[in-house]
Scaffold this active site. Structure first.
Site, short mmCIF file in Angstrom:
data_model
loop_
_atom_site.label_atom_id
_atom_site.label_comp_id
_atom_site.label_asym_id
_atom_site.label_seq_id
_atom_site.Cartn_x
_atom_site.Cartn_y
_atom_site.Cartn_z
N ASP A 70 -3.36 2.37 -6.08
CA ASP A 70 -2.77 3.50 -6.79
C ASP A 70 -1.57 4.05 -6.02
O ASP A 70 -1.55 4.02 -4.79
CB ASP A 70 -3.83 4.59 -6.95
CG ASP A 70 -3.46 5.62 -8.00
OD1 ASP A 70 -2.52 5.37 -8.78
OD2 ASP A 70 -4.11 6.68 -8.03
N HIS A 87 6.36 -1.06 -8.31
CA HIS A 87 5.36 -2.09 -8.58
C HIS A 87 5.60 -3.34 -7.75
O HIS A 87 4.65 -3.98 -7.27
CB HIS A 87 5.36 -2.43 -10.07
CG HIS A 87 4.84 -1.33 -10.94
ND1 HIS A 87 3.65 -0.68 -10.69
CD2 HIS A 87 5.35 -0.75 -12.07
CE1 HIS A 87 3.45 0.24 -11.62
NE2 HIS A 87 4.47 0.23 -12.45
N LEU A 183 -11.83 -17.18 0.32
CA LEU A 183 -11.82 -15.87 -0.34
C LEU A 183 -11.72 -16.04 -1.85
O LEU A 183 -10.91 -16.81 -2.35
CB LEU A 183 -10.63 -15.05 0.16
CG LEU A 183 -10.39 -13.70 -0.52
CD1 LEU A 183 -11.50 -12.71 -0.20
CD2 LEU A 183 -9.03 -13.14 -0.09
#
Length: 297
Positions: A70, A87, A183
């Site tokens: 955020d 972004h 991962l």
């Protein structure tokens, strides 16, 4: 909400430029140290042995970390940059976080990239984000890195309203990385925790209606197999990190977060550095997780 452009090497600079501003964004990745040789380890397909940062214990590392990324628009406004540049900066930091989690042998990383509620944002911003998602999924450079680092990617959320080209790209990248055993990164794209529960309920109801499942057999395990996160080895996050000082979970993984430890960072996501993620892990490690009981599990 976060763009998914991933191209920054740990020691490189990117320059974000608009008509009247230039901002040099440098991501710091610190050298890791360890207090004990037992914290230095290796795993097949994840590169050379890596020492955990000082103060972290391997046996107390979370298996699944979820992140609500955020603060990108606020970060951009503070720097006098465009929303799109915010972004992009957040996307670069996402790349760094992915590398760190892979190095630290975290098993699953879930990133909340775009919620079902985010469609109400300006069309130009949404279009930009969808294009960046397509860039991520289509990039051969990204695929080469994921393959080299043995990283598996999955995309959870309702893909039905995404463009055909984006849907196809997401499916292709899931297929090309599904055999990777390092991962597991799950990107939540057009995702809603409520919708996840609703679609699971509908699926179970359909199976009961068709005679494939008895009502008496429905339990937590059956329900969890219908959630989008069932594809992960560890579907329930041990630790949720939310940045930017907000203290809510915003319709994210509502079922899965039932016993998750929460960490709220004040920094905006593009400002998060390696030491900030280490602080979140240090906060997690001494916590006693009782799951409703009286003793640590």
């Amino acid at each position: 909400m976060l763009s998914l452009r991933a191209s920054l090497s740990p020691n490189s600079n990117i320059t974000l430029t608009n008509r009247s501003n230039q901002y040099n964004f440098r991501t710091k990745v610190l050298a890791t140290t360890t207090n004990s040789s037992s914290n230095s380890y290796n795993a097949a397909g994840r590169g050379p042995a890596v020492a955990l940062p000082e103060g972290l214990k391997l046996e107390l590392m979370p298996k699944h970390v979820a992140v609500i990324m955020d603060g990108h628009r606020r970060w951009a406004r503070q720097k006098g940059l465009s929303v799109e540049q915010g972004h992009r900066a957040g996307g670069e930091k996402m790349k760094v976080l992915t590398r760190l989690c892979n190095q630290w042998r975290i098993k699953v990383l879930t990133l909340f990239a775009f919620s079902t509620e985010n469609w109400i944002r300006p069309k130009e911003e949404v279009d930009f984000l969808m294009e960046l998602c397509l860039d991520l999924a289509s990039s051969q450079e990204n695929l080469d890195e994921w393959t080299r680092d043995n990283i598996r990617f999955s995309f959870i959320g309702d893909k039905s309203i995404l463009s055909k080209s984006l849907r196809e790209a997401l499916i292709l990248r899931e297929e090309t990385t599904k055999s990777n055993s390092g991962l597991h990164v799950m990107v939540a794209l057009n995702y809603s925790g409520r919708q996840d529960i609703l679609q699971a309920t509908k699926s179970i109801a359909s199976k009961v209606n068709n005679g494939h499942l008895a009502v008496k057999d429905i339990d937590n395990n059956i329900f969890e197999q219908e959630l989008e996160t069932h594809r992960a080895e560890f579907p329930e996050p041990d630790l949720l990190i939310r940045t930017s000082g907000e203290q809510r979970i915003s319709n994210f993984m509502l079922w899965q977060l039932a016993y998750t430890e929460l960490y709220f960072a004040k920094k905006l996501f593009p400002d998060m550095e390696q030491e900030d993620f280490i602080d979140a892990l240090k906060s997690f490690q001494p916590r006693e997780r009782r799951y409703g009981g009286s003793q640590k599990i």
